[in-house]
Design a protein around this motif. Structure first.
Motif, PDB file in Angstrom:
ATOM      1  N   ASP A   1      30.966  11.611 -22.191  1.00 48.83           N
ATOM      2  CA  ASP A   1      31.995  11.344 -21.191  1.00 48.83           C
ATOM      3  C   ASP A   1      31.721  10.082 -20.377  1.00 48.83           C
ATOM      4  O   ASP A   1      32.513   9.726 -19.504  1.00 48.83           O
TER       5      ASP A   1
ATOM      6  N   TYR B   1      33.300   4.181 -21.807  1.00 50.54           N
ATOM      7  CA  TYR B   1      34.470   3.601 -21.154  1.00 50.54           C
ATOM      8  C   TYR B   1      34.765   2.267 -21.819  1.00 50.54           C
ATOM      9  O   TYR B   1      33.962   1.339 -21.753  1.00 50.54           O
TER      10      TYR B   1
ATOM     11  N   TYR C   1      24.685   9.149 -18.521  1.00 50.66           N
ATOM     12  CA  TYR C   1      25.566   8.074 -18.989  1.00 50.66           C
ATOM     13  C   TYR C   1      24.962   6.693 -18.755  1.00 50.66           C
ATOM     14  O   TYR C   1      24.851   5.894 -19.679  1.00 50.66           O
TER      15      TYR C   1
ATOM     16  N   ASN D   1      30.405   9.065 -11.181  1.00 48.50           N
ATOM     17  CA  ASN D   1      30.773  10.155 -12.082  1.00 48.50           C
ATOM     18  C   ASN D   1      29.586  11.076 -12.343  1.00 48.50           C
ATOM     19  O   ASN D   1      29.738  12.304 -12.420  1.00 48.50           O
TER      20      ASN D   1
ATOM     21  N   GLU E   1      29.231  15.070 -10.753  1.00 45.20           N
ATOM     22  CA  GLU E   1      28.925  16.168 -11.659  1.00 45.20           C
ATOM     23  C   GLU E   1      27.694  16.943 -11.192  1.00 45.20           C
ATOM     24  O   GLU E   1      27.638  18.178 -11.326  1.00 45.20           O
TER      25      GLU E   1
ATOM     26  N   LYS F   1      37.430  10.240 -15.616  1.00 45.86           N
ATOM     27  CA  LYS F   1      37.982  11.382 -16.351  1.00 45.86           C
ATOM     28  C   LYS F   1      38.487  12.490 -15.423  1.00 45.86           C
ATOM     29  O   LYS F   1      39.054  13.478 -15.879  1.00 45.86           O
TER      30      LYS F   1
ATOM     31  N   LYS G   1      36.728  14.672 -13.790  1.00 47.04           N
ATOM     32  CA  LYS G   1      36.003  15.919 -14.021  1.00 47.04           C
ATOM     33  C   LYS G   1      35.697  16.644 -12.720  1.00 47.04           C
ATOM     34  O   LYS G   1      35.484  17.861 -12.711  1.00 47.04           O
TER      35      LYS G   1
END
Length: 486
Positions: free
Chosen positions: A36, A39, A290, A300, A304, A365, A367
């Motif tokens: 995820d 990009y 990531y 991001n 999370e 995204k 999330k």
């Protein structure tokens, strides 16, 4: 001189319409991130930003332009697709950035030192823009007269910019630069009045003010000094001090674009969450899934972690930013609340807009809630429409950052909350928020609130003006007390 500076600052604070640019960098290497975190250019929402900048191309010793990844940028058509975003949003401006941290200074310095190579470089840049369909060129030389450069770089950089501006004005291109923020680095590298004259706008990198290169824990991008910042040098490593430093050295506020990061910097500490600002550390925080680099996490990745629970989030009332810890991990970052405060700061200072490094580490995204919560917070604060996936109008979607009403008299330096699943603060109608928009505090004119309607309830974002200013309800910016009916 002082009276002139004060007058300039007042006029800048009133120039609300000047703060209209949302300048976004795209790091092309994010195409290779796993899961995820991947990009690509095709993931970019062309309506998020007014200007997007592709990073990076390189500079050769002969002043020619070097494509860094021909498979991605030519074979997979990343450059063509990047400029193709303008077909969807004709108002969008696209630029390409040359340099970056990894490029260093040596080649730039050599090219800038030669009149013939400067001219060749400028002509090659113009040809590159024409060939690939860009609207402008962003110089990310990090930094003149530093990191392998020469003392003459400062003057030669100005000579180079003069040539860029002459040719680019003839051809209708933009010339911009990403620049160091802190005063000491500015004095080494830039003739600020010349940059102000030749550049269309100046992207000030007001982040990376602290990191693992420091002996002690510090926030990546504090707006104001913390309680442990006691020396003059320490107090200069803030967003506010950097921006005021650029202005005092001769930059027009409307030319300055305030840099904000969609990432945080973190540390591994000795005594778990008992460690505070100024404590020692043993290196960077654990790498994220990531970005995969110790000491740095994309927003991001941060949101999370917060969704997974177990983190203690602290809002620093003095610095106007959050940080979080879990065990021996300490991370300073920006969330939607601090981004809104910084965007309002840019408005109050009459700056030209807000710059984001970078698109691929926002929660693209969705999330954790809203899609691109940081970018959409900037847009909401600048009264721009929310883009695809952002129907909540700037709600945090991720953590609430232990939000507070700011640093008022008698308040503590920090407010701490332990979170498992973050959620925005919901304020029922009839309380402070009775409509969308801005509301000033009833008892403190330096505090105001941004009210956003979401799901039938109001989300209240508490904001605070820069020290010594009041929120002006007639123009919705922070202003001098003498100009505000309080």
């Amino acid at each position: 001189m002082w009276k002139s500076f004060v007058l300039l600052t007042i006029l800048s604070a009133l120039a609300v319409d000047a703060t209209d640019k949302v300048v976004c960098y795209h790091g092309s290497w994010s195409h290779y991130r796993p899961g995820d975190g991947k990009y690509s250019v095709t993931d970019i929402d062309p309506f998020l930003c007014t200007h997007i900048i592709y990073g990076f191309v390189g500079i050769n010793w002969d002043g020619s332009i070097r494509i860094m990844d021909s498979w991605l940028e030519i074979d997979l058509a990343a450059l063509a697709n990047f400029n193709g975003l303008k077909a969807r949003n004709p108002s969008l401006k696209t630029l390409v950035a040359i340099g970056g941290w990894n490029e260093g200074s040596t080649t730039f310095s050599a090219v800038a030192s030669s009149a013939s190579l400067r001219t060749a470089f400028v002509n090659n840049a113009a040809s590159f823009l024409q060939k690939h369909g860009f609207d402008g060129f962003d110089l990310d030389w990090e930094y003149p007269a530093q990191r392998g450069g020469a003392a003459t770089d400062k003057n030669n950089f100005s000579l180079m910019l003069a040539e860029f501006r002459t040719l680019f004005d003839q051809r209708g291109y933009l010339i911009t630069a990403a620049v160091a923020a802190a005063g000491g680095s500015v004095d080494l590298s830039y003739d600020v009045p010349k940059l102000n004259q030749y550049l269309h706008f100046i992207n000030v990198m007001t982040y990376d003010l602290h990191g693992t290169w420091d002996a002690a824990i510090g926030h990546n991008a504090p707006l104001y000094p913390s309680a442990v910042d006691v020396t003059v040098a320490q107090k200069q490593l803030t967003v506010d001090a950097c921006i005021r430093g650029w202005i005092s050295r001769g930059a027009s506020p409307s030319k300055l674009i305030l840099g904000v990061g969609t990432y945080g910097r973190g540390f591994t500490v000795a005594n778990a969450c008992s460690n505070k600002l100024g404590a020692s550390h043993s290196g960077g925080c654990t790498a994220g899934p990531y970005t995969r680099e110790a000491g740095i996490l994309g927003y991001n990745e941060i949101c999370e972690k917060l969704l997974a629970g177990g983190w203690t989030v602290t809002w620093d009332n003095l610095q106007q930013v959050p940080y979080m810890c879990n065990g021996n991990q300490w991370i300073g970052y920006d969330n939607p609340e601090s981004i809104a405060i910084k965007t309002n700061y840019a408005k109050s200072m009459g700056l030209g807009g807000v710059m984001v490094w970078s698109l691929e580490t926002d929660d693209f995204k969705g999330k954790c809630g809203q899609v691109n919560p940081l970018l959409n917070t900037i847009r909401t604060t600048l009264s721009l429409p929310i883009t695809d996936g952002g129907s909540s109008g700037g709600s945090t979607g991720g953590d609430t950052g232990g939000s507070t009403g700011g640093n008022t008299e008698g308040s503590s330096d920090t407010t701490t909350t332990t979170t498992t699943t973050p959620a925005p603060v919901v304020v029922p109608p009839g309380s402070i928020c009775t409509k969308e928009g801005y509301v000033r505090d009833a008892t403190n004119c330096g505090i105001f609130y941004r009210c956003v309607l979401s799901g039938g309830s109001y989300i209240q974002h508490s904001l605070v003006c820069p020290f010594g200013l009041y929120f002006d309800t007639t123009v919705d910016v922070c202003n001098y007390p003498s100009l505000v009916a309080c």
